[in-house]
Scaffold this motif. Structure first.
Motif, short mmCIF file in Angstrom:
data_model
loop_
_atom_site.label_atom_id
_atom_site.label_comp_id
_atom_site.label_asym_id
_atom_site.label_seq_id
_atom_site.Cartn_x
_atom_site.Cartn_y
_atom_site.Cartn_z
N ALA A 86 -23.24 69.94 64.85
CA ALA A 86 -21.94 70.04 65.53
C ALA A 86 -21.33 71.44 65.46
O ALA A 86 -20.23 71.64 65.94
N ALA A 87 -22.06 72.38 64.88
CA ALA A 87 -21.49 73.72 64.75
C ALA A 87 -21.60 74.52 66.03
O ALA A 87 -20.71 75.30 66.38
N GLY A 88 -22.71 74.36 66.77
CA GLY A 88 -22.90 75.09 68.00
C GLY A 88 -22.19 74.44 69.17
O GLY A 88 -21.53 73.41 69.04
N TYR A 89 -22.37 75.03 70.34
CA TYR A 89 -21.70 74.52 71.53
C TYR A 89 -22.50 73.38 72.14
O TYR A 89 -23.72 73.47 72.31
N GLY A 90 -21.81 72.28 72.50
CA GLY A 90 -22.45 71.18 73.20
C GLY A 90 -23.33 70.34 72.31
O GLY A 90 -23.18 70.29 71.09
N ILE A 91 -24.30 69.69 72.93
CA ILE A 91 -25.14 68.73 72.25
C ILE A 91 -26.31 69.38 71.51
O ILE A 91 -26.96 68.75 70.68
N PHE A 92 -26.60 70.65 71.81
CA PHE A 92 -27.75 71.30 71.20
C PHE A 92 -27.46 71.65 69.74
O PHE A 92 -26.40 72.17 69.40
N SER A 93 -28.46 71.38 68.87
CA SER A 93 -28.27 71.59 67.44
C SER A 93 -28.60 73.02 67.05
O SER A 93 -29.14 73.80 67.83
N GLY A 94 -28.29 73.31 65.81
CA GLY A 94 -28.61 74.63 65.27
C GLY A 94 -27.39 75.39 64.82
O GLY A 94 -26.27 75.17 65.30
N THR A 95 -27.60 76.28 63.88
CA THR A 95 -26.52 77.14 63.40
C THR A 95 -26.14 78.14 64.49
O THR A 95 -27.02 78.75 65.09
N PRO A 96 -24.86 78.30 64.79
CA PRO A 96 -24.46 79.25 65.83
C PRO A 96 -25.03 80.64 65.58
O PRO A 96 -24.97 81.16 64.46
N ALA A 110 -21.07 66.87 55.87
CA ALA A 110 -20.94 68.33 55.98
C ALA A 110 -22.23 68.94 56.51
O ALA A 110 -22.20 69.87 57.34
N GLU A 111 -23.37 68.43 56.07
CA GLU A 111 -24.65 68.94 56.55
C GLU A 111 -24.88 68.55 58.01
O GLU A 111 -25.39 69.35 58.81
N LEU A 112 -24.51 67.33 58.37
CA LEU A 112 -24.64 66.90 59.76
C LEU A 112 -23.84 67.80 60.68
O LEU A 112 -24.32 68.23 61.73
N ASP A 113 -22.60 68.07 60.30
CA ASP A 113 -21.74 68.91 61.14
C ASP A 113 -22.24 70.34 61.21
O ASP A 113 -22.17 70.98 62.26
N ALA A 114 -22.75 70.84 60.08
CA ALA A 114 -23.22 72.23 60.05
C ALA A 114 -24.42 72.43 60.96
O ALA A 114 -24.57 73.49 61.60
N VAL A 115 -25.29 71.43 61.05
CA VAL A 115 -26.52 71.56 61.85
C VAL A 115 -26.34 71.07 63.28
O VAL A 115 -26.81 71.70 64.23
N VAL A 166 -40.36 58.56 63.73
CA VAL A 166 -39.78 57.73 62.69
C VAL A 166 -38.60 58.50 62.12
O VAL A 166 -38.75 59.63 61.66
N VAL A 167 -37.41 57.89 62.22
CA VAL A 167 -36.20 58.62 61.85
C VAL A 167 -35.29 57.78 60.96
O VAL A 167 -35.39 56.55 60.93
N SER A 168 -34.42 58.47 60.24
CA SER A 168 -33.34 57.83 59.49
C SER A 168 -32.05 58.06 60.28
O SER A 168 -31.52 59.19 60.30
N PRO A 169 -31.55 57.04 60.99
CA PRO A 169 -30.34 57.22 61.81
C PRO A 169 -29.13 57.63 60.95
O PRO A 169 -28.94 57.10 59.86
N GLN A 170 -28.34 58.54 61.48
CA GLN A 170 -27.14 59.00 60.79
C GLN A 170 -25.87 58.56 61.51
O GLN A 170 -24.98 57.99 60.91
N ARG A 171 -25.80 58.83 62.80
CA ARG A 171 -24.61 58.43 63.56
C ARG A 171 -24.91 58.46 65.04
O ARG A 171 -25.81 59.17 65.50
#
Length: 326
Positions: free
Chosen positions: A229-239, A222-227, A173-178
């Motif tokens: 879009a900050a790393g390389y590719g599609i995988f999430s997480g802080t670099p 800003a939170e979406l990008d930080a979690v 169960v999720v809240s879609p963002q983009r």
């Protein structure tokens, strides 16, 4: 100047004029013949409903009826803009056969008709637009439309999700963002209500998508990008580190012009090689991209990433030394 550009200019001239505009001025401004001006005036009046009044006398003139407030209906494009839109449609249709192409089919048909009119009745050579895709995964059209609708309507989603890495299926169960279109495939960035964290889901791995009716929570960009879009590719997480990659002088011609990451840094070395630095959180996708360059690429730092690449290459070499299996 093509016909549509002339119609738009003719409309602007008549709308801005306080007095009737002489035919001679229209011929000059529109850079066309007397007969063409009359054809354009007739089209503007009869097909588009413009309140044009024609003045007689020694010199013909034209004007809009006072206080008419007429505006051109819909959107107006010139030939180049229409061709660009048609090329965009071709990209969408190739990237998502059967998903977006069916919804955009009427739009494409309209563009083709407009381009045909621009070309004097000749159909546009659509075969001149070729789009090649790679690695496109099969999408369920209903799932895609439901996900897209929930993102725009800001509604929660409930679905079964089968992870590609493990094959395990779980109910989420999720809240879609983009929605994210990445390397010819679609992903959903969402807040996982059970995990209480941001996650990225491959749309092609979803099934039985439902909207329970609850309002989706909004996560700041800003939170979406930080979690996500900050790393390389599609995988999430802080670099967790910055990868330092060196490419041969041959590969440098392509690497220097390629976008790897929004925070990449690159420079040519004294010997003609190219050094690229990119942040990463998960090494898997980064190493896959580096492997494509074979001996023209080298992982320089950090040391754990270099050792991981060495292990991958050793495993690949062992596979080829063993020979093909029957």
């Amino acid at each position: 100047m093509d016909r549509y550009e002339r119609i738009v200019l003719l409309h602007r001239l008549l709308r801005a004029a306080r007095r009737p505009v002489p035919l001679a001025r229209l011929i000059d401004e529109l850079d066309c013949s007397r007969a063409t001006v009359y054809r354009d005036v007739a089209y503007l009046r009869d097909a588009l409903g413009a309140p044009i009044e024609t003045g007689g006398g020694e010199a013909a003139s034209f004007r809009y009826a006072e206080a008419a407030g007429f505006e051109l209906p819909g959107f107006w494009f010139n030939s180049e803009e229409l061709a660009a839109l048609l090329a965009l449609h071709a990209v969408v249709a190739r990237a998502d056969p059967g998903v977006l192409s069916s919804a955009l089919a009427p739009f494409r048909a309209r563009i083709e008709r407009l381009l045909t009119e621009h070309a004097g009745g000749l159909a546009p050579p659509l075969e001149r637009i070729r789009v090649l895709t790679q690695g496109v995964r099969r999408l369920d059209e209903h799932v895609f439309r439901s996900v897209a609708a929930s993102v725009l309507a800001r509604q929660q989603l409930r679905f079964f999700y089968r992870a590609r890495s493990t094959g395990n299926e779980t109910r989420r169960v999720v809240s879609p963002q983009r929605m994210v279109h990445y390397r010819d495939n679609w992903y959903l960035d969402a807040w996982d209500e059970d995990k209480d964290a941001l996650r990225s889901f491959a749309v092609d791995r979803m099934r039985q998508v439902e909207t329970p009716g609850a309002r989706a929570r909004d996560v700041p960009d800003a939170e979406l990008d930080a979690v996500l879009a900050a790393g390389y590719g599609i995988f999430s997480g802080t670099p967790r580190a910055i990868a330092v990659l060196h490419f041969s002088t041959h590969a440098a011609r392509w690497v220097a012009d390629t976008h790897w990451h929004s925070r990449q840094e690159g420079r040519f070395l004294a010997d003609g090689r190219y050094e690229l630095k990119v942040p990463y959180a998960n090494s898997r996708e980064l190493l896959m991209d580096v492997l494509k360059y074979g001996p023209d690429a080298e992982v320089v730092a950090p040391l754990p990433l270099r050792e991981e690449m060495k292990s991958l290459l050793a495993l690949a070499q062992r596979t080829y030394q063993r020979g093909p299996r029957a």
